[in-house]
Design a protein around this motif. Structure first.
Motif, short mmCIF file in Angstrom:
data_model
loop_
_atom_site.label_atom_id
_atom_site.label_comp_id
_atom_site.label_asym_id
_atom_site.label_seq_id
_atom_site.Cartn_x
_atom_site.Cartn_y
_atom_site.Cartn_z
N TYR A 125 -36.37 33.73 4.07
CA TYR A 125 -35.87 32.36 4.08
C TYR A 125 -35.69 31.87 5.51
O TYR A 125 -35.17 32.60 6.36
N ARG A 128 -34.18 37.58 1.06
CA ARG A 128 -33.24 37.38 -0.03
C ARG A 128 -33.97 37.46 -1.36
O ARG A 128 -35.18 37.20 -1.45
N ARG A 176 -15.63 30.05 5.34
CA ARG A 176 -15.93 28.91 4.49
C ARG A 176 -14.64 28.26 4.00
O ARG A 176 -13.67 28.93 3.68
N TRP A 209 -32.71 33.19 7.81
CA TRP A 209 -31.71 33.72 6.88
C TRP A 209 -32.01 35.13 6.41
O TRP A 209 -31.19 35.76 5.79
N SER A 268 -25.22 26.91 9.26
CA SER A 268 -25.28 26.45 7.88
C SER A 268 -24.35 27.29 7.01
O SER A 268 -23.83 28.32 7.44
N PHE A 314 -34.57 28.14 7.79
CA PHE A 314 -33.92 26.83 7.69
C PHE A 314 -34.16 26.06 8.98
O PHE A 314 -33.96 26.60 10.07
N GLN A 362 -25.09 29.18 4.58
CA GLN A 362 -25.65 30.51 4.33
C GLN A 362 -25.33 31.49 5.45
O GLN A 362 -25.23 32.68 5.22
N MET A 363 -25.16 31.01 6.66
CA MET A 363 -24.91 31.89 7.79
C MET A 363 -23.43 32.12 8.07
O MET A 363 -23.08 32.97 8.88
N VAL A 377 -36.16 24.02 4.12
CA VAL A 377 -36.02 25.43 3.80
C VAL A 377 -37.41 25.94 3.43
O VAL A 377 -38.08 25.37 2.57
N ARG A 429 -17.85 34.65 4.51
CA ARG A 429 -17.06 34.15 3.39
C ARG A 429 -15.68 33.70 3.83
O ARG A 429 -15.13 32.75 3.30
#
Length: 128
Positions: A60, A46, A110, A43, A101, A62, A103-104, A7, A107
């Motif tokens: 960010y 942020r 997940r 990302w 990942s 990755f 982060q990508m 990262v 919601r």
């Protein structure tokens, strides 16, 4: 070869194309030293948990790589010397996960663990 996840946090005043150019730059560093970048993700900008060099935000990035340790050490060395990179984190992993990942992911996508039954709320009189 060992598998790694990296990262990178770059300065906030860079443009998106410059930040993505950093990803390409460090990908070529790994490739030149005998490794390969399996996947990379940008990302976006942020908010940082704390200020780093008077910056409150950062770009960010990755990277997932399959590289010898010498290639990773060289990439980290060059990232620490680069003026636009504020922080680098490298973690060795046993295997790379398929797909984006955490982060990508949205919601809704997940996986949420089963929290089980909730205990009923007690009144203050029941606690004593």
């Amino acid at each position: 070869m060992p598998l790694y996840e990296h990262v990178l946090i770059a300065r906030q005043d860079l443009s998106n194309t410059q930040a993505e150019g950093l990803i390409e730059h460090f990908s070529t560093v790994i490739a030149d030293n005998g490794g390969k970048v399996v996947d990379n993700e940008y990302w976006g900008v942020r908010t940082l948990a704390y200020k780093i060099n008077k910056n409150r935000k950062g770009h960010y990035a990755f990277l997932r790589s399959d590289a010898p340790s010498a290639a990773v050490q060289e990439m980290e060395r060059l990232a620490r010397l680069h003026d636009d990179v504020m922080r680098v984190l490298t973690v060795r992993v046993d295997e790379h996960k398929d797909g984006p990942s955490v982060q990508m992911q949205k919601r809704d996508e997940r996986e949420r663990g089963d929290r089980g039954e909730r205990r009923e709320r007690r009144d203050r009189d029941d606690r004593n």
